[in-house]
Motif scaffolding. Sequence first.
Motif, PDB file in Angstrom:
ATOM      1  N   SER A 126       0.836  -1.206   0.000  1.00 51.76           N
ATOM      2  CA  SER A 126       0.000   0.000   0.000  1.00 51.76           C
ATOM      3  C   SER A 126       0.866   1.249   0.000  1.00 51.76           C
ATOM      4  CB  SER A 126      -0.939  -0.004   1.210  1.00 51.76           C
ATOM      5  OG  SER A 126      -0.240  -0.243   2.416  1.00 51.76           O
TER       6      SER A 126
ATOM      7  N   CYS B  72       0.695   5.411   0.397  1.00 49.43           N
ATOM      8  CA  CYS B  72      -0.076   6.577   0.840  1.00 49.43           C
ATOM      9  C   CYS B  72       0.664   7.841   0.399  1.00 49.43           C
ATOM     10  CB  CYS B  72      -0.252   6.558   2.356  1.00 49.43           C
ATOM     11  SG  CYS B  72      -1.166   7.982   3.005  1.00 49.43           S
TER      12      CYS B  72
ATOM     13  N   ASN C 269      -4.828   6.735  -1.876  1.00 52.16           N
ATOM     14  CA  ASN C 269      -3.916   5.598  -1.750  1.00 52.16           C
ATOM     15  C   ASN C 269      -3.909   4.719  -3.001  1.00 52.16           C
ATOM     16  OD1 ASN C 269      -3.487   6.547   0.801  1.00 52.16           O
ATOM     17  ND2 ASN C 269      -4.445   4.837   1.870  1.00 52.16           N
TER      18      ASN C 269
ATOM     19  N   TYR D  88      -2.909   0.746  -4.185  1.00 54.19           N
ATOM     20  CA  TYR D  88      -2.701  -0.600  -3.667  1.00 54.19           C
ATOM     21  C   TYR D  88      -2.268  -1.527  -4.795  1.00 54.19           C
ATOM     22  CZ  TYR D  88      -5.539   1.419   0.047  1.00 54.19           C
ATOM     23  OH  TYR D  88      -6.030   2.248   1.028  1.00 54.19           O
TER      24      TYR D  88
ATOM     25  N   GLU E 277      -6.692  -1.354   2.475  1.00 48.90           N
ATOM     26  CA  GLU E 277      -6.484  -0.186   3.323  1.00 48.90           C
ATOM     27  C   GLU E 277      -5.002  -0.078   3.631  1.00 48.90           C
ATOM     28  OE1 GLU E 277      -8.304  -0.536   7.130  1.00 48.90           O
ATOM     29  OE2 GLU E 277      -7.489  -2.531   7.534  1.00 48.90           O
TER      30      GLU E 277
END
Length: 319
Positions: free
Chosen positions: A108, A110, A163, A165, A206
Amino acid sequence: MYDCLANIVGILGDESECLPDINLETSLSGLYLDDTTAGHIPLKASFWTDYDRIERIIPDAINEAIKQTRQRIDLKLTRNFRTHNTKIGFKDDFTNYLPATDGYYMLSICPKKINGGTIRINSVDIWTIGGKHTGSFHVVQDGEATTKTSSTWEAKNYHSESNIYVMYQGDRPRDFLHSGCCGKGSGYSGWVTVGSGVIATMNDAEFIESNYCQGIELNVTFDCNGFSESMFCSLDFTNSNFGYAFASLVQLIARKNIAYNVLTSDVVTPYLITSIEEVKGIITYLTNEIEITLNYLKESYGHSDCYRCNGMYKGEILI
């Protein structure tokens, strides 16, 4: 050309001005090629029977306006963020393999809040206990998934507003870091925060804090685009000083291009025969106005984090 700029300047503002196959569209700026302001070039006389070329006038002028504005501001202002290419993940520094899962191994990303920041993923390689993963993987941003394999992946740009992924299902991955070890350091820290984890479904994506990669290695280029689609599409071309000036630049360039088309066309029209000196004078006028407008745009720009003013600051005073 960005779609939101398609009607920044209209072709026809007068319903009585009839040109074949040209639809009346409301101009976002209130500016039209057929208005009566200085620098006006009559469209019918300019193109005569070659009306198909009129449709290209505004798109060509927009592309030229963006290019010239970018070049002028690049010369005037200092870049806050330079183009930076780096790897995420140190695939050769692995110590073991992660446990098997029926879910997805996920990396992930960010992004840090950089207005105008861009993230270009050049390559995606996934390293597992069986070697390099050759099956499919998914890159997801804003709920939209791109599905590729390492051999079919093409460099792709992502905006830095939400974000990103990267995930796959398959063999146990190598357990290596993205944060660096053995004297190595990460090259992405000024741009993004990276994490990883295992999720049951793609919908569970997430950000999960972790120094590890889940076997996923990326080659990424970070940059800052001060002239992105989101920047232009957020402008008010009627009330914003910068927005209206940019629309004026598009109108000026479009008219200049029409004038050059008149002079260089292999079709000798009655308008050219009677007005050649006038057209040359209009080109000179438009060229001067374009220069004035570009100078204004470079002084009034403030729509991203990509640039800062030249000079030294002491307190609030520019020296």
